[in-house]
Design a protein around this motif. Structure first.
Motif, PDB file in Angstrom:
ATOM      1  N   LEU A  39      12.337 -25.925  41.233  1.00  0.00           N
ATOM      2  CA  LEU A  39      12.985 -24.630  41.029  1.00  0.00           C
ATOM      3  C   LEU A  39      12.955 -24.259  39.559  1.00  0.00           C
ATOM      4  N   GLU A  40      12.284 -23.160  39.245  1.00  0.00           N
ATOM      5  CA  GLU A  40      12.290 -22.615  37.889  1.00  0.00           C
ATOM      6  C   GLU A  40      13.286 -21.462  37.828  1.00  0.00           C
ATOM      7  N   TRP A  41      14.017 -21.388  36.731  1.00  0.00           N
ATOM      8  CA  TRP A  41      15.031 -20.349  36.556  1.00  0.00           C
ATOM      9  C   TRP A  41      14.906 -19.726  35.171  1.00  0.00           C
ATOM     10  N   LEU A  42      15.075 -18.417  35.096  1.00  0.00           N
ATOM     11  CA  LEU A  42      15.267 -17.760  33.816  1.00  0.00           C
ATOM     12  C   LEU A  42      16.700 -18.020  33.374  1.00  0.00           C
ATOM     13  N   VAL A  43      16.902 -18.245  32.090  1.00  0.00           N
ATOM     14  CA  VAL A  43      18.242 -18.493  31.549  1.00  0.00           C
ATOM     15  C   VAL A  43      18.653 -17.263  30.745  1.00  0.00           C
ATOM     16  N   HIS A  44      19.699 -16.583  31.217  1.00  0.00           N
ATOM     17  CA  HIS A  44      20.121 -15.312  30.642  1.00  0.00           C
ATOM     18  C   HIS A  44      21.599 -15.334  30.276  1.00  0.00           C
ATOM     19  N   GLU A  45      21.989 -14.351  29.470  1.00  0.00           N
ATOM     20  CA  GLU A  45      23.413 -14.086  29.262  1.00  0.00           C
ATOM     21  C   GLU A  45      24.037 -13.735  30.613  1.00  0.00           C
ATOM     22  N   ARG A  46      25.180 -14.344  30.904  1.00  0.00           N
ATOM     23  CA  ARG A  46      25.777 -14.124  32.220  1.00  0.00           C
ATOM     24  C   ARG A  46      26.220 -12.670  32.409  1.00  0.00           C
ATOM     25  N   GLU A  47      26.802 -12.067  31.390  1.00  0.00           N
ATOM     26  CA  GLU A  47      27.336 -10.704  31.531  1.00  0.00           C
ATOM     27  C   GLU A  47      26.314  -9.628  31.197  1.00  0.00           C
ATOM     28  N   ARG A  48      25.426  -9.894  30.257  1.00  0.00           N
ATOM     29  CA  ARG A  48      24.455  -8.882  29.821  1.00  0.00           C
ATOM     30  C   ARG A  48      23.066  -9.513  29.773  1.00  0.00           C
ATOM     31  N   PRO A  49      22.430  -9.689  30.916  1.00  0.00           N
ATOM     32  CA  PRO A  49      21.129 -10.385  30.914  1.00  0.00           C
ATOM     33  C   PRO A  49      20.042  -9.650  30.150  1.00  0.00           C
ATOM     34  N   GLU A  50      20.232  -8.356  29.895  1.00  0.00           N
ATOM     35  CA  GLU A  50      19.217  -7.613  29.163  1.00  0.00           C
ATOM     36  C   GLU A  50      19.242  -7.935  27.671  1.00  0.00           C
ATOM     37  N   ILE A  51      20.286  -8.637  27.209  1.00  0.00           N
ATOM     38  CA  ILE A  51      20.365  -9.066  25.810  1.00  0.00           C
ATOM     39  C   ILE A  51      19.761 -10.469  25.703  1.00  0.00           C
ATOM     40  N   ARG A  52      18.790 -10.619  24.871  1.00  0.00           N
ATOM     41  CA  ARG A  52      18.084 -11.902  24.766  1.00  0.00           C
ATOM     42  C   ARG A  52      18.985 -12.965  24.131  1.00  0.00           C
ATOM     43  N   VAL A  53      18.927 -14.169  24.688  1.00  0.00           N
ATOM     44  CA  VAL A  53      19.701 -15.290  24.167  1.00  0.00           C
ATOM     45  C   VAL A  53      19.042 -15.799  22.889  1.00  0.00           C
ATOM     46  N   ALA A  54      19.847 -15.969  21.837  1.00  0.00           N
ATOM     47  CA  ALA A  54      19.319 -16.486  20.578  1.00  0.00           C
ATOM     48  C   ALA A  54      18.821 -17.923  20.765  1.00  0.00           C
ATOM     49  N   PRO A  55      17.725 -18.303  20.122  1.00  0.00           N
ATOM     50  CA  PRO A  55      17.164 -19.645  20.321  1.00  0.00           C
ATOM     51  C   PRO A  55      18.142 -20.780  20.030  1.00  0.00           C
ATOM     52  N   ASP A  56      18.989 -20.631  18.985  1.00  0.00           N
ATOM     53  CA  ASP A  56      19.903 -21.723  18.666  1.00  0.00           C
ATOM     54  C   ASP A  56      20.960 -21.905  19.747  1.00  0.00           C
ATOM     55  N   ARG A  57      21.421 -20.803  20.357  1.00  0.00           N
ATOM     56  CA  ARG A  57      22.378 -20.906  21.464  1.00  0.00           C
ATOM     57  C   ARG A  57      21.716 -21.535  22.680  1.00  0.00           C
ATOM     58  N   LEU A  58      20.475 -21.157  22.919  1.00  0.00           N
ATOM     59  CA  LEU A  58      19.750 -21.710  24.056  1.00  0.00           C
ATOM     60  C   LEU A  58      19.576 -23.215  23.884  1.00  0.00           C
ATOM     61  N   GLU A  59      19.173 -23.650  22.711  1.00  0.00           N
ATOM     62  CA  GLU A  59      18.939 -25.070  22.479  1.00  0.00           C
ATOM     63  C   GLU A  59      20.244 -25.861  22.559  1.00  0.00           C
ATOM     64  N   ALA A  60      21.340 -25.306  22.044  1.00  0.00           N
ATOM     65  CA  ALA A  60      22.626 -26.002  22.129  1.00  0.00           C
ATOM     66  C   ALA A  60      23.044 -26.176  23.590  1.00  0.00           C
ATOM     67  N   ALA A  61      22.851 -25.131  24.388  1.00  0.00           N
ATOM     68  CA  ALA A  61      23.197 -25.229  25.806  1.00  0.00           C
ATOM     69  C   ALA A  61      22.303 -26.235  26.516  1.00  0.00           C
ATOM     70  N   PHE A  62      21.022 -26.262  26.157  1.00  0.00           N
ATOM     71  CA  PHE A  62      20.109 -27.214  26.788  1.00  0.00           C
ATOM     72  C   PHE A  62      20.450 -28.651  26.410  1.00  0.00           C
ATOM     73  N   ASP A  63      20.946 -28.854  25.204  1.00  0.00           N
ATOM     74  CA  ASP A  63      21.395 -30.197  24.833  1.00  0.00           C
ATOM     75  C   ASP A  63      22.518 -30.658  25.756  1.00  0.00           C
ATOM     76  N   ASP A  64      23.427 -29.747  26.104  1.00  0.00           N
ATOM     77  CA  ASP A  64      24.498 -30.101  27.034  1.00  0.00           C
ATOM     78  C   ASP A  64      23.941 -30.433  28.416  1.00  0.00           C
ATOM     79  N   VAL A  65      22.930 -29.667  28.840  1.00  0.00           N
ATOM     80  CA  VAL A  65      22.335 -29.909  30.155  1.00  0.00           C
ATOM     81  C   VAL A  65      21.579 -31.236  30.161  1.00  0.00           C
ATOM     82  N   ARG A  66      20.899 -31.541  29.070  1.00  0.00           N
ATOM     83  CA  ARG A  66      20.150 -32.803  28.996  1.00  0.00           C
ATOM     84  C   ARG A  66      21.066 -34.026  29.126  1.00  0.00           C
ATOM     85  N   ALA A  67      22.319 -33.868  28.759  1.00  0.00           N
ATOM     86  CA  ALA A  67      23.254 -34.992  28.815  1.00  0.00           C
ATOM     87  C   ALA A  67      23.795 -35.239  30.226  1.00  0.00           C
ATOM     88  N   LEU A  68      23.464 -34.359  31.159  1.00  0.00           N
ATOM     89  CA  LEU A  68      23.988 -34.491  32.516  1.00  0.00           C
ATOM     90  C   LEU A  68      23.284 -35.612  33.277  1.00  0.00           C
TER      91      LEU A  68
END
Length: 425
Positions: A39-68
């Protein structure tokens, strides 16, 4: 630092060895027993998906996911798409339950960052942006740039549901590998049409129900193509893989080499820019992107990511029913066999008229609509025999009512005007 030359890239391989290896590893036959999903998923802002997620926020969130701790394999695509690949499961419900639990865990980890997983075949708002800087993706980007801009969209903006079914039995019959290989390339067009879910690209309607598939069609002349279906599967795939151009040659130091027009077969014969190895052949196979990829099992790659938290379960359940229930498999094969007339004398999938119609028109195409109604009816009957839960059967029945019987794809339900308006176009 990459591994040194052939010592760590694997043992050198001859052309005869390569042909033998391909015949052994790409179709592992036996009674169908396992099932998987990627399953591939686009990762978007939950409230405003048309606003692009900044790379540093994306990487920080992915670090949390990698720890799962997850049962599924977790990977990330070049544009920051998140992918979960299930373990091989002994049943449909084992596959669904395990993957659903992992998805719940990942969604919960993304929630504090204000991010969500979005099920669309192609990002409708944002132009492609590569966030992974590995040598593989730099080489891939440079390779596809030779053919135009669509490679970057494929790499960075697309998301799919890939269903993995066993290759099938060695012997002929509804579950034989030859039948399942042909079925996959015909029913694959039906699945593409039924689940088409990407009508917008960078804020503009494209005229395609599955723009994701249209993007794949625009890649280089060979890499997204299936081999001819009128040849024995092992022979066809072996020739296709060896005669496909090499995307890149991994080098021990510095940038990877991007040969122009060098097929893997010619690399084996020439020994340049260095000796080809077993690991090079295995790597080469990962750079081929046909709609059905034989990897021992069959990987069906034509289904757009689906909306909703549980929308992915429907194509998984339908595909499992049509391949692993003998009665449903026979019904589906009879329903899609006439679709082969679309492909006579024309290119292989996905560039023949059948697949182009599926991507452009979805279930608005009359022949695909008729085949889809038969296939979904067969799948619904088979799901109880496969032990599908009531909620899963109800989800498939609801999709059948809302889309298949009405000749509509999920793309027809998307609020395209709001997507365009949100982007300011």
């Amino acid at each position: 630092m990459h591994p040194p030359d052939t010592g760590d890239f694997g043992r050198p391989i001859s052309e005869d060895d390569a042909e033998d290896l391909l015949r052994c590893i790409c179709f592992k036959t036996g009674p169908p027993r396992t099932l998987g999903v990627e399953l591939e998923w686009l990762v978007h802002e939950r409230e405003r998906p048309e606003i692009r997620v900044a790379p540093d926020r994306l990487e920080a969130a992915f670090d949390d996911v990698r720890a799962l701790t997850l049962n599924s394999a977790l990977t990330f695509e070049p544009g920051g798409q998140l992918e979960l690949s299930s373990q091989p499961a002994a049943s449909l419900m084992e596959c669904i339950d395990s993957t659903a639990a992992d998805l719940d865990t990942v969604r919960e980890a993304l929630r504090p960052a204000g991010l969500t997983l979005n099920g669309l075949g192609l990002d409708p708002w944002h132009p492609p942006r590569r966030v992974l800087q590995e040598p593989r993706y730099a080489a891939m980007e440079s390779y596809f740039d030779r053919s135009g801009p669509f490679g970057r969209s494929m790499m960075c903006s697309s998301a799919s549901i890939q269903v993995c079914v066993d290759a099938g039995e060695e012997e002929p019959g509804p579950l034989g590998h030859g039948r399942r290989w042909r079925l996959a390339h015909l029913v694959g067009a039906v699945l593409l049409a039924a689940f088409a879910n990407s009508p917008v690209m960078q804020g503009r309607p494209t005229g395609w129900r599955s723009t994701r598939q249209a993007v794949w069609n625009m890649l280089d002349p060979v890499r997204p193509m299936a081999p001819p279906l009128d040849t024995e599967p092992r022979s066809a795939w072996t020739a296709h893989a060896l005669d496909a151009p090499v995307m890149c040659v991994r080098m021990p130091e510095g940038p990877w080499t991007l040969p122009d027009g060098l097929t893997f077969r010619n690399w084996l014969r020439s020994g340049a820019p260095r000796t080809a190895t077993v690991e090079d052949l295995r790597y080469h196979l990962t750079t081929l992107f046909p709609p059905v990829r034989p990897r021992g099992h069959l990987e069906l790659r034509m289904i757009d990511a689906q909306p909703g938290e549980d929308g992915w379960m429907v194509p998984l359940a339908v595909t499992a029913a049509l391949f692993d229930d003998p009665e449903a498999a026979e019904t589906a094969y009879r329903a899609v066999k006439p679709l082969a007339e679309y492909t006579g004398g024309s290119p292989a999938a996905p560039r023949n008229p059948l697949w182009v119609a599926a991507a452009r028109h979805g279930l608005a195409d009359q022949e695909l609509h008729a085949a889809a109604m038969t296939c979904f009816a067969a799948a619904l009957e088979a799901l109880e025999r496969l032990g599908a839960s009531t909620p899963v059967r109800d989800a498939v029945a609801d999709f059948n009512e809302r889309h298949v019987l009405r000749g509509r794809s999920p793309a027809d339900d998307l609020r395209i005007p709001s997507m365009v308006k949100d982007l300011g176009t």
